[in-house]
Design a protein around this motif. Structure first.
Motif, PDB file in Angstrom:
ATOM      1  N   PRO A   1       0.823  -1.203   0.000  1.00  0.00           N
ATOM      2  CA  PRO A   1       0.000   0.000   0.000  1.00  0.00           C
ATOM      3  C   PRO A   1       0.865   1.264   0.000  1.00  0.00           C
ATOM      4  O   PRO A   1       1.933   1.291   0.598  1.00  0.00           O
ATOM      5  CB  PRO A   1      -0.803  -0.112   1.290  1.00  0.00           C
ATOM      6  N   GLN A   2       0.397   2.246  -0.683  1.00  0.00           N
ATOM      7  CA  GLN A   2       1.110   3.510  -0.756  1.00  0.00           C
ATOM      8  C   GLN A   2       0.398   4.533   0.113  1.00  0.00           C
ATOM      9  O   GLN A   2      -0.815   4.506   0.258  1.00  0.00           O
ATOM     10  CB  GLN A   2       1.171   4.017  -2.198  1.00  0.00           C
ATOM     11  N   HIS A   3       1.160   5.435   0.687  1.00  0.00           N
ATOM     12  CA  HIS A   3       0.572   6.485   1.498  1.00  0.00           C
ATOM     13  C   HIS A   3       0.017   7.574   0.601  1.00  0.00           C
ATOM     14  O   HIS A   3       0.600   7.923  -0.417  1.00  0.00           O
ATOM     15  CB  HIS A   3       1.615   7.077   2.444  1.00  0.00           C
ATOM     16  N   THR A   4      -1.102   8.124   0.981  1.00  0.00           N
ATOM     17  CA  THR A   4      -1.672   9.227   0.222  1.00  0.00           C
ATOM     18  C   THR A   4      -0.997  10.522   0.657  1.00  0.00           C
ATOM     19  O   THR A   4      -0.604  10.661   1.806  1.00  0.00           O
ATOM     20  CB  THR A   4      -3.186   9.335   0.460  1.00  0.00           C
ATOM     21  N   PRO A   5      -0.856  11.477  -0.243  1.00  0.00           N
ATOM     22  CA  PRO A   5      -0.211  12.736   0.130  1.00  0.00           C
ATOM     23  C   PRO A   5      -1.050  13.509   1.144  1.00  0.00           C
ATOM     24  O   PRO A   5      -2.261  13.355   1.209  1.00  0.00           O
ATOM     25  CB  PRO A   5      -0.082  13.479  -1.186  1.00  0.00           C
ATOM     26  N   ASN A   6      -0.388  14.340   1.943  1.00  0.00           N
ATOM     27  CA  ASN A   6      -1.074  15.113   2.962  1.00  0.00           C
ATOM     28  C   ASN A   6      -1.908  16.242   2.383  1.00  0.00           C
ATOM     29  O   ASN A   6      -2.795  16.747   3.029  1.00  0.00           O
ATOM     30  CB  ASN A   6      -0.058  15.695   3.947  1.00  0.00           C
ATOM     31  N   GLY A   7      -1.602  16.661   1.208  1.00  0.00           N
ATOM     32  CA  GLY A   7      -2.337  17.747   0.569  1.00  0.00           C
ATOM     33  C   GLY A   7      -2.274  17.576  -0.932  1.00  0.00           C
ATOM     34  O   GLY A   7      -1.711  16.604  -1.438  1.00  0.00           O
ATOM     35  N   PRO A   8      -2.847  18.495  -1.666  1.00  0.00           N
ATOM     36  CA  PRO A   8      -2.780  18.394  -3.125  1.00  0.00           C
ATOM     37  C   PRO A   8      -1.339  18.508  -3.618  1.00  0.00           C
ATOM     38  O   PRO A   8      -0.550  19.292  -3.093  1.00  0.00           O
ATOM     39  CB  PRO A   8      -3.629  19.558  -3.613  1.00  0.00           C
ATOM     40  N   VAL A   9      -1.010  17.713  -4.603  1.00  0.00           N
ATOM     41  CA  VAL A   9       0.345  17.697  -5.157  1.00  0.00           C
ATOM     42  C   VAL A   9       0.542  18.934  -6.022  1.00  0.00           C
ATOM     43  O   VAL A   9      -0.358  19.364  -6.742  1.00  0.00           O
ATOM     44  CB  VAL A   9       0.557  16.414  -5.984  1.00  0.00           C
ATOM     45  N   CYS A  10       1.724  19.499  -5.940  1.00  0.00           N
ATOM     46  CA  CYS A  10       2.064  20.698  -6.715  1.00  0.00           C
ATOM     47  C   CYS A  10       1.933  20.400  -8.206  1.00  0.00           C
ATOM     48  O   CYS A  10       2.416  19.392  -8.703  1.00  0.00           O
ATOM     49  CB  CYS A  10       3.490  21.126  -6.374  1.00  0.00           C
ATOM     50  N   ARG A  11       1.288  21.317  -8.932  1.00  0.00           N
ATOM     51  CA  ARG A  11       1.087  21.090 -10.373  1.00  0.00           C
ATOM     52  C   ARG A  11       2.337  21.372 -11.183  1.00  0.00           C
ATOM     53  O   ARG A  11       2.465  20.928 -12.308  1.00  0.00           O
ATOM     54  CB  ARG A  11      -0.071  21.924 -10.883  1.00  0.00           C
ATOM     55  N   ASP A  12       3.280  22.120 -10.600  1.00  0.00           N
ATOM     56  CA  ASP A  12       4.502  22.443 -11.331  1.00  0.00           C
ATOM     57  C   ASP A  12       5.520  21.313 -11.295  1.00  0.00           C
ATOM     58  O   ASP A  12       6.184  21.029 -12.284  1.00  0.00           O
ATOM     59  CB  ASP A  12       5.140  23.715 -10.765  1.00  0.00           C
ATOM     60  N   CYS A  13       5.656  20.642 -10.130  1.00  0.00           N
ATOM     61  CA  CYS A  13       6.710  19.634  -9.992  1.00  0.00           C
ATOM     62  C   CYS A  13       6.168  18.218  -9.820  1.00  0.00           C
ATOM     63  O   CYS A  13       6.945  17.270  -9.743  1.00  0.00           O
ATOM     64  CB  CYS A  13       7.602  19.979  -8.800  1.00  0.00           C
ATOM     65  N   ASP A  14       4.850  18.047  -9.743  1.00  0.00           N
ATOM     66  CA  ASP A  14       4.217  16.728  -9.580  1.00  0.00           C
ATOM     67  C   ASP A  14       4.731  15.976  -8.362  1.00  0.00           C
ATOM     68  O   ASP A  14       4.857  14.763  -8.358  1.00  0.00           O
ATOM     69  CB  ASP A  14       4.391  15.864 -10.824  1.00  0.00           C
ATOM     70  N   GLY A  15       5.065  16.682  -7.304  1.00  0.00           N
ATOM     71  CA  GLY A  15       5.484  16.045  -6.067  1.00  0.00           C
ATOM     72  C   GLY A  15       6.975  15.771  -5.956  1.00  0.00           C
ATOM     73  O   GLY A  15       7.421  15.172  -4.990  1.00  0.00           O
ATOM     74  N   PHE A  16       7.755  16.188  -6.943  1.00  0.00           N
ATOM     75  CA  PHE A  16       9.212  16.045  -6.883  1.00  0.00           C
ATOM     76  C   PHE A  16       9.808  17.441  -6.758  1.00  0.00           C
ATOM     77  O   PHE A  16      10.268  18.026  -7.740  1.00  0.00           O
ATOM     78  CB  PHE A  16       9.741  15.342  -8.143  1.00  0.00           C
ATOM     79  N   PRO A  17       9.822  18.017  -5.543  1.00  0.00           N
ATOM     80  CA  PRO A  17      10.140  19.430  -5.381  1.00  0.00           C
ATOM     81  C   PRO A  17      11.613  19.800  -5.518  1.00  0.00           C
ATOM     82  O   PRO A  17      11.932  20.928  -5.835  1.00  0.00           O
ATOM     83  CB  PRO A  17       9.654  19.742  -3.974  1.00  0.00           C
ATOM     84  N   ILE A  18      12.522  18.864  -5.288  1.00  0.00           N
ATOM     85  CA  ILE A  18      13.954  19.165  -5.386  1.00  0.00           C
ATOM     86  C   ILE A  18      14.584  18.180  -6.356  1.00  0.00           C
ATOM     87  O   ILE A  18      14.431  16.969  -6.198  1.00  0.00           O
ATOM     88  CB  ILE A  18      14.639  19.076  -4.011  1.00  0.00           C
ATOM     89  N   VAL A  19      15.278  18.689  -7.359  1.00  0.00           N
ATOM     90  CA  VAL A  19      15.913  17.831  -8.357  1.00  0.00           C
ATOM     91  C   VAL A  19      17.393  18.166  -8.441  1.00  0.00           C
ATOM     92  O   VAL A  19      17.813  19.268  -8.108  1.00  0.00           O
ATOM     93  CB  VAL A  19      15.262  17.986  -9.752  1.00  0.00           C
ATOM     94  N   ALA A  20      18.182  17.203  -8.881  1.00  0.00           N
ATOM     95  CA  ALA A  20      19.612  17.403  -9.097  1.00  0.00           C
ATOM     96  C   ALA A  20      19.862  17.389 -10.602  1.00  0.00           C
ATOM     97  O   ALA A  20      19.501  16.449 -11.292  1.00  0.00           O
ATOM     98  CB  ALA A  20      20.413  16.310  -8.422  1.00  0.00           C
ATOM     99  N   ILE A  21      20.483  18.442 -11.096  1.00  0.00           N
ATOM    100  CA  ILE A  21      20.769  18.583 -12.518  1.00  0.00           C
ATOM    101  C   ILE A  21      22.281  18.554 -12.701  1.00  0.00           C
ATOM    102  O   ILE A  21      23.006  19.292 -12.036  1.00  0.00           O
ATOM    103  CB  ILE A  21      20.200  19.903 -13.064  1.00  0.00           C
ATOM    104  N   THR A  22      22.741  17.685 -13.598  1.00  0.00           N
ATOM    105  CA  THR A  22      24.180  17.638 -13.851  1.00  0.00           C
ATOM    106  C   THR A  22      24.562  18.764 -14.791  1.00  0.00           C
ATOM    107  O   THR A  22      23.835  19.101 -15.724  1.00  0.00           O
ATOM    108  CB  THR A  22      24.602  16.299 -14.474  1.00  0.00           C
ATOM    109  N   THR A  23      25.729  19.360 -14.546  1.00  0.00           N
ATOM    110  CA  THR A  23      26.184  20.480 -15.364  1.00  0.00           C
ATOM    111  C   THR A  23      27.014  20.024 -16.553  1.00  0.00           C
ATOM    112  O   THR A  23      27.251  20.806 -17.463  1.00  0.00           O
ATOM    113  CB  THR A  23      27.027  21.443 -14.519  1.00  0.00           C
ATOM    114  N   GLY A  24      27.458  18.789 -16.532  1.00  0.00           N
ATOM    115  CA  GLY A  24      28.282  18.290 -17.630  1.00  0.00           C
ATOM    116  C   GLY A  24      29.768  18.359 -17.336  1.00  0.00           C
ATOM    117  O   GLY A  24      30.557  17.680 -17.989  1.00  0.00           O
TER     118      GLY A  24
END
Length: 60
Positions: free
Chosen positions: A2-25
């Motif tokens: 079973p998966q836990h339901t989110p505490n509130g509505p998920v952000c429409r901009d990031c779909d629940g992935f608020p912090i990302v790591a981007i490689t610079t190359g």
């Protein structure tokens, strides 16, 4: 599993992935890649958005 339901509505901009790591190359001296950690500007890193205010009809 079973998966836990989110505490509130998920952000429409990031779909629940608020912090990302981007490689610079570019590579660091130890051979790993340099990364930037970017926070979602819509939810400020929480992954949840505040619900939109409900419109109330007033007057006639």
């Amino acid at each position: 599993m079973p998966q836990h339901t989110p505490n509130g509505p998920v952000c429409r901009d990031c779909d629940g992935f608020p912090i990302v790591a981007i490689t610079t190359g570019t590579r660091l001296p130890d051979g790993s890649r340099a990364t930037l950690h970017v926070v979602c500007p819509g939810c400020n890193g929480t992954g949840h958005s505040t619900p939109a205010p409900v419109l109330a009809r007033t007057g006639r």
